[in-house]
Design a protein around this motif. Structure first.
Motif, PDB file in Angstrom:
ATOM      1  N   LEU A 167      -9.966  10.896  -6.456  1.00  0.00           N
ATOM      2  CA  LEU A 167      -8.635  10.431  -6.853  1.00  0.00           C
ATOM      3  C   LEU A 167      -8.420   9.197  -7.360  1.00  0.00           C
ATOM      4  O   LEU A 167      -7.244   8.875  -7.785  1.00  0.00           O
ATOM      5  N   PHE A 168      -9.542   8.783  -7.875  1.00  0.00           N
ATOM      6  CA  PHE A 168      -9.329   7.243  -8.368  1.00  0.00           C
ATOM      7  C   PHE A 168     -10.324   7.453  -9.786  1.00  0.00           C
ATOM      8  O   PHE A 168     -11.151   7.438  -9.713  1.00  0.00           O
ATOM      9  N   TYR A 169      -9.464   7.019 -10.917  1.00  0.00           N
ATOM     10  CA  TYR A 169     -10.162   7.166 -12.201  1.00  0.00           C
ATOM     11  C   TYR A 169     -11.080   6.067 -12.425  1.00  0.00           C
ATOM     12  O   TYR A 169     -11.009   4.789 -12.108  1.00  0.00           O
ATOM     13  N   ALA A 170     -12.282   6.464 -13.065  1.00  0.00           N
ATOM     14  CA  ALA A 170     -13.529   5.261 -13.076  1.00  0.00           C
ATOM     15  C   ALA A 170     -13.128   4.507 -14.516  1.00  0.00           C
ATOM     16  O   ALA A 170     -12.999   5.435 -15.629  1.00  0.00           O
ATOM     17  N   LYS A 186      -3.911   1.880  -6.624  1.00  0.00           N
ATOM     18  CA  LYS A 186      -2.836   2.561  -7.075  1.00  0.00           C
ATOM     19  C   LYS A 186      -2.834   2.868  -8.600  1.00  0.00           C
ATOM     20  O   LYS A 186      -2.482   3.951  -9.188  1.00  0.00           O
ATOM     21  N   ARG A 187      -3.116   1.980  -9.234  1.00  0.00           N
ATOM     22  CA  ARG A 187      -3.220   1.903 -10.811  1.00  0.00           C
ATOM     23  C   ARG A 187      -4.486   2.987 -11.011  1.00  0.00           C
ATOM     24  O   ARG A 187      -4.194   3.767 -12.158  1.00  0.00           O
ATOM     25  N   ALA A 188      -5.506   2.922 -10.325  1.00  0.00           N
ATOM     26  CA  ALA A 188      -6.561   3.961 -10.705  1.00  0.00           C
ATOM     27  C   ALA A 188      -6.214   5.459 -10.551  1.00  0.00           C
ATOM     28  O   ALA A 188      -6.575   6.188 -11.303  1.00  0.00           O
ATOM     29  N   HIS A 189      -5.450   5.486  -9.553  1.00  0.00           N
ATOM     30  CA  HIS A 189      -5.023   6.955  -9.170  1.00  0.00           C
ATOM     31  C   HIS A 189      -3.776   7.275 -10.166  1.00  0.00           C
ATOM     32  O   HIS A 189      -3.734   8.427 -10.766  1.00  0.00           O
TER      33      HIS A 189
END
Length: 351
Positions: A167-170, A186-189
């Motif tokens: 759920l966290f963007y690479a 939070k930013r990655a999600h």
């Protein structure tokens, strides 16, 4: 007599006023001259303003670290400029040759030093947290056991699960020193939400996904299956067709993920037969959650698979795969690439 006294007093006041004005002018030009002087540095330096620091505390530390001379003048300079309360917290990189005026402007403008951290495609949440928690400029590490759905606003249709895998963007994220690990998460999600929604709106027709979350699960499998970007749509096509034909996906990365820390680098037949929620040699359909972090390309592939009739693929040993339409063709490819012509430097894309 009175008139003479008044003239004498008025003349004296005028002289006094002129002296005061001359003193102010001299002081003002003195401050201007001071502002244009270079700070006494022999090389570049780092300096940190902590949240809540007053001008006085900043001046004290600048003096202690031998970055400025005449601290009283620097403080007056800042107050005359009207910026005594406008210094921004953060870590600053100060180069040799900087003037006092430039230094003050840097503090007021918040020209802080930025750092970066990269979350790599295919990383598990455990690997991702290790990278974030180990970064020297990030604060408040987050333990895997303490990472709960309440820490992020979950994407639509995510099942109620404590497993936040995938759920966290690479991507690479820049930040100021002292940023919380939770803030990067939070930013990655949020980035994942944005990219997934964008790609979902551009998906091909008649895909067997009930929700964007299922597409994300597929994207994570694709991410782990190949490191060759051009193969991602082909891998997606195989898995989509297997789902449509009610065939098991039979993908090794899901088996490995289901084993957790028990996996030590080799798979055998008993492992492939072991029933776990993620073993796609045993279960039908998709596993319950993603198995890794993904980037946009894997999501695009999951939502725009290649057309064709291939149902199987096997690693050639050089990082690429051989694709087959039939089981017989696939078995011949397996014997070729993994037995009779197996490379001495054989490697799978699965890490």
């Amino acid at each position: 007599m009175l008139r003479k006294l008044l003239l004498t007093l008025s003349g004296g006041l005028l002289i006094a006023l002129l002296l005061v004005m001359a003193g102010l002018a001299a002081g003002w030009y003195g401050l201007r001259w001071y502002g244009d002087q270079q700070i006494p540095m022999t090389g570049d330096a780092e300096f940190v303003i902590v949240t809540g620091d007053s001008l006085g505390r900043v001046v004290q530390r600048l003096t202690a670290e031998r970055l400025i001379e005449y601290p009283g003048i620097f403080e007056v300079f800042a107050r005359v400029k009207g910026v005594a309360a406008d210094l921004h917290a953060g870590e600053y990189f100060i180069t040799s040759g900087t003037t006092y005026r430039q230094l003050l402007h840097k503090f007021v403008a918040g020209d802080v030093r930025y750092f970066s951290v990269t979350l790599v495609e295919g990383w598990t949440l455990k690997e991702l947290l290790k990278e974030l928690n180990g970064h020297p400029k990030l604060t408040a590490p987050v333990a895997l056991k303490n990472l709960t759905p309440g820490m992020v606003t979950l994407i639509k249709d995510v099942p109620q699960t404590d497993n936040l895998e995938g759920l966290f963007y690479a991507d690479t994220y820049s930040f100021e020193a002292g940023t919380l690990v939770a803030a990067i998460l939070k930013r990655a999600h949020q980035k994942l939400q944005s990219v997934l929604a964008d790609e979902w709106n551009q998906r091909a027709e008649n895909l067997p996904y009930k929700s964007p979350y299922e597409a994300l699960i597929m994207a994570s499998i694709i991410e782990k299956e190949t490191g060759v970007p051009s193969e991602r749509p082909d891998i997606a096509g195989v898995f989509i067709r297997r789902l449509e034909k009610k065939m098991r996906l039979q993908t090794d990365p899901t088996v490995i993920y289901g084993m957790g820390d028990r996996y030590q680098g080799e798979l055998n037949r008993p492992m492939l037969r072991e029933r776990t929620a993620y073993n796609t040699y045993v279960i039908h359909g998709l596993p319950p959650t993603p198995i890794a972090a993904v980037g946009r390309e894997a999501i695009q592939a999951a939502l725009n698979p290649s057309d064709g009739q291939t149902l199987y693929f096997v690693a050639r040993g050089d990082g690429t795969h051989h694709f087959s339409n039939t089981l017989a063709e696939h078995n011949r490819a397996v014997r070729k690439y993994q037995v009779t012509e197996r490379r001495k430097d054989y490697r799978s894309t699965v890490q």
